[in-house]
Design a protein around this motif. Structure first.
Motif, PDB file in Angstrom:
ATOM      1  N   SER A  90      -0.684  10.460  -2.557  1.00 28.04           N
ATOM      2  CA  SER A  90       0.375  10.373  -2.264  1.00 28.04           C
ATOM      3  C   SER A  90       1.640  11.422  -2.227  1.00 28.04           C
ATOM      4  O   SER A  90       2.402  10.878  -1.687  1.00 28.04           O
ATOM      5  CB  SER A  90       0.529   8.800  -3.367  1.00 28.04           C
ATOM      6  OG  SER A  90       0.374   9.810  -4.695  1.00 28.04           O
ATOM      7  N   LYS A  91       1.251  12.152  -3.198  1.00 22.50           N
ATOM      8  CA  LYS A  91       1.839  13.580  -3.785  1.00 22.50           C
ATOM      9  C   LYS A  91       2.538  13.889  -1.679  1.00 22.50           C
ATOM     10  O   LYS A  91       3.251  15.026  -1.362  1.00 22.50           O
ATOM     11  CB  LYS A  91       1.922  13.952  -4.612  1.00 22.50           C
ATOM     12  CG  LYS A  91       2.831  15.790  -4.361  1.00 22.50           C
ATOM     13  CD  LYS A  91       2.411  16.505  -5.432  1.00 22.50           C
ATOM     14  CE  LYS A  91       2.924  17.512  -5.325  1.00 22.50           C
ATOM     15  NZ  LYS A  91       3.471  18.184  -3.802  1.00 22.50           N
ATOM     16  N   ALA A  99       3.935  11.907   1.058  1.00 20.39           N
ATOM     17  CA  ALA A  99       5.312  12.338   0.697  1.00 20.39           C
ATOM     18  C   ALA A  99       5.866  13.822   1.276  1.00 20.39           C
ATOM     19  O   ALA A  99       6.726  12.816   1.795  1.00 20.39           O
ATOM     20  CB  ALA A  99       5.612  11.885  -0.624  1.00 20.39           C
ATOM     21  N   CYS A 129       0.352  -1.330  -0.182  1.00 23.38           N
ATOM     22  CA  CYS A 129      -0.053   0.021   0.383  1.00 23.38           C
ATOM     23  C   CYS A 129       0.815   1.419   0.482  1.00 23.38           C
ATOM     24  O   CYS A 129      -0.129   2.337  -0.310  1.00 23.38           O
ATOM     25  CB  CYS A 129      -1.320   0.340   1.533  1.00 23.38           C
ATOM     26  SG  CYS A 129      -0.351   0.273   2.835  1.00 23.38           S
ATOM     27  N   TRP A 130       1.710   1.037   0.509  1.00 21.80           N
ATOM     28  CA  TRP A 130       2.906   1.962   0.610  1.00 21.80           C
ATOM     29  C   TRP A 130       3.742   1.983  -1.106  1.00 21.80           C
ATOM     30  O   TRP A 130       4.804   3.244  -1.224  1.00 21.80           O
ATOM     31  CB  TRP A 130       3.908   1.958   1.093  1.00 21.80           C
ATOM     32  CG  TRP A 130       3.598   2.126   3.032  1.00 21.80           C
ATOM     33  CD1 TRP A 130       3.183   1.144   3.712  1.00 21.80           C
ATOM     34  CD2 TRP A 130       2.919   3.185   3.912  1.00 21.80           C
ATOM     35  NE1 TRP A 130       2.739   1.671   4.800  1.00 21.80           N
ATOM     36  CE2 TRP A 130       3.096   2.944   4.937  1.00 21.80           C
ATOM     37  CE3 TRP A 130       2.662   4.768   3.105  1.00 21.80           C
ATOM     38  CZ2 TRP A 130       1.851   4.026   5.757  1.00 21.80           C
ATOM     39  CZ3 TRP A 130       3.227   5.289   3.948  1.00 21.80           C
ATOM     40  CH2 TRP A 130       1.994   5.368   5.220  1.00 21.80           C
ATOM     41  N   MET A 132      -2.881   7.672   1.886  1.00 20.74           N
ATOM     42  CA  MET A 132      -1.287   7.595   0.644  1.00 20.74           C
ATOM     43  C   MET A 132      -1.167   7.033  -0.444  1.00 20.74           C
ATOM     44  O   MET A 132      -0.701   7.002  -1.053  1.00 20.74           O
ATOM     45  CB  MET A 132      -0.492   6.250   2.043  1.00 20.74           C
ATOM     46  CG  MET A 132      -0.396   4.757   2.442  1.00 20.74           C
ATOM     47  SD  MET A 132      -2.737   4.797   3.092  1.00 20.74           S
ATOM     48  CE  MET A 132      -2.300   2.654   3.516  1.00 20.74           C
ATOM     49  N   ILE A 133      -2.632   6.267  -0.906  1.00 20.80           N
ATOM     50  CA  ILE A 133      -2.698   6.209  -2.763  1.00 20.80           C
ATOM     51  C   ILE A 133      -3.263   6.924  -3.271  1.00 20.80           C
ATOM     52  O   ILE A 133      -2.271   7.908  -4.216  1.00 20.80           O
ATOM     53  CB  ILE A 133      -3.691   4.603  -2.417  1.00 20.80           C
ATOM     54  CG1 ILE A 133      -2.494   3.320  -1.627  1.00 20.80           C
ATOM     55  CG2 ILE A 133      -3.953   3.951  -3.822  1.00 20.80           C
ATOM     56  CD1 ILE A 133      -2.890   2.231  -1.347  1.00 20.80           C
ATOM     57  N   ASP A 135       3.123   4.130  -3.621  1.00 26.71           N
ATOM     58  CA  ASP A 135       3.240   5.245  -4.564  1.00 26.71           C
ATOM     59  C   ASP A 135       4.346   6.685  -3.632  1.00 26.71           C
ATOM     60  O   ASP A 135       5.192   7.580  -3.895  1.00 26.71           O
ATOM     61  CB  ASP A 135       1.743   5.903  -4.553  1.00 26.71           C
ATOM     62  CG  ASP A 135       0.858   4.487  -5.293  1.00 26.71           C
ATOM     63  OD1 ASP A 135       1.558   4.947  -6.520  1.00 26.71           O
ATOM     64  OD2 ASP A 135       0.041   4.401  -4.907  1.00 26.71           O
ATOM     65  N   VAL A 136       3.528   6.451  -2.353  1.00 33.18           N
ATOM     66  CA  VAL A 136       4.435   7.056  -1.797  1.00 33.18           C
ATOM     67  C   VAL A 136       6.680   6.444  -1.599  1.00 33.18           C
ATOM     68  O   VAL A 136       7.153   7.462  -1.718  1.00 33.18           O
ATOM     69  CB  VAL A 136       4.444   6.989   0.237  1.00 33.18           C
ATOM     70  CG1 VAL A 136       5.082   7.651   0.778  1.00 33.18           C
ATOM     71  CG2 VAL A 136       3.147   7.223   0.388  1.00 33.18           C
ATOM     72  N   ARG A 157       7.757   8.364  -4.930  1.00 35.08           N
ATOM     73  CA  ARG A 157       8.356   9.552  -4.843  1.00 35.08           C
ATOM     74  C   ARG A 157       9.644   9.822  -3.343  1.00 35.08           C
ATOM     75  O   ARG A 157      10.685  10.222  -3.787  1.00 35.08           O
ATOM     76  CB  ARG A 157       6.911  10.170  -3.683  1.00 35.08           C
ATOM     77  CG  ARG A 157       5.683   9.998  -4.755  1.00 35.08           C
ATOM     78  CD  ARG A 157       4.185  10.833  -4.218  1.00 35.08           C
ATOM     79  NE  ARG A 157       3.671  10.415  -5.403  1.00 35.08           N
ATOM     80  CZ  ARG A 157       3.352  11.440  -6.129  1.00 35.08           C
ATOM     81  NH1 ARG A 157       3.986  12.661  -6.145  1.00 35.08           N
ATOM     82  NH2 ARG A 157       1.865  11.496  -7.503  1.00 35.08           N
TER      83      ARG A 157
END
Length: 266
Positions: A252-253, A256, A58-59, A248-249, A61-62, A65
């Motif tokens: 995500s930006k 992050a 689940c992390w 966080m999905i 995408d973060v 970045r």
């Protein structure tokens, strides 16, 4: 580089065309991801702890970045069998970090980082729509003093473990996430031991560590008012996102960026 020009012969101290192209690609990646590079003297390690009904993916995408910005990001894989086991998994991951580390928890992961976050390498804590229990607190009793979220009625239990029904997962747990991605997340859902949420922390790392919190205002799994309460109680630097539980999905930006802010604060 001489007087702003690229020297293709690559003399000492100058960039070759290949090196310059690589540097440009790196800057392009940073621009695309919207993350700032790690500042000198900041924490460069990030350990990410997932919540219930999920896994470390689940992390992703973060993580992408953070990596583009020069951070070393590592996701813990929780058993979701007990607080003690999940805290132990987090401590094992912290033990292989070199230097200051930002510890991040989503949902149930907030209880885990509250328990394991007193590690001397942890420079800051980041909570994402997360539990933030005090030491020895009956968190379930606290949660009952806030509105019951819709997801509370969408579970199925079998052989001592609990997971979401598909309808509830898509509607209440992953609201705001692209439907195709949400179905993939349902497929990797981590069932939890029935007694997991009854666990009580023996410590509250947020009492001694600087903390940040991301509230999800459209959360259908945890009451946003509960999130605001615990964020205020821990005196966390707080942002609010128009997101469901999985910010966080879907955002995500912003998550992050919040982690980078925590990393650079030290």
């Amino acid at each position: 580089m001489i007087d702003g020009r690229l020297d293709s012969k690559g003399p000492r101290g100058a960039l070759t065309r290949r090196q310059a192209a690589g540097a440009l690609a790196g800057l392009t990646a940073l621009a695309a991801f919207g993350a700032r590079p790690a500042a000198a003297g900041s924490a460069r390690n990030v350990v990410l702890v997932h919540g219930a009904y999920a896994d470390g993916s689940c992390w992703i995408d973060v993580i992408e970045r953070l990596q583009a910005a020069g951070y070393r990001a590592t996701a813990v894989q929780n058993s979701l069998a007990s607080l003690a086991e999940d805290a132990a998994a987090t401590r094992r991951t912290l033990a292989i970090q070199e230097g200051p580390t930002v510890l991040v928890g989503h949902s149930w992961g907030g209880a885990v980082i509250s328990e394991a976050g007193n590690d001397p390498n942890v420079s800051a804590l980041v909570y994402v729509a997360a539990r933030a229990p005090d030491a020895g607190e009956d968190y379930a009793a606290l949660a009952k003093t806030f509105p019951t979220p819709p997801a509370a009625s969408g579970f199925v239990r079998s052989n001592g473990f609990t997971q979401f029904t598909e309808d509830s997962f898509l509607r209440d747990f992953a609201n705001g996430v692209d439907p195709v991605r949400a179905k993939a997340l349902y497929a990797v859902q981590g069932p939890i031991a029935d007694g997991l949420f009854a666990s009580k922390t023996t410590g509250a790392a947020w009492r001694s560590k600087p903390s940040w919190y991301a509230v999800s205002t459209q959360d259908r799994t945890t009451s946003p008012d509960l999130e605001r309460f615990v964020a205020k109680r821990m005196k966390a630097r707080t942002i609010e996102l128009p997101a469901g539980h999985l910010s966080m999905i879907s955002h995500s930006k912003e998550i992050a960026d919040l982690i980078v802010a925590a990393a650079n604060a030290g």
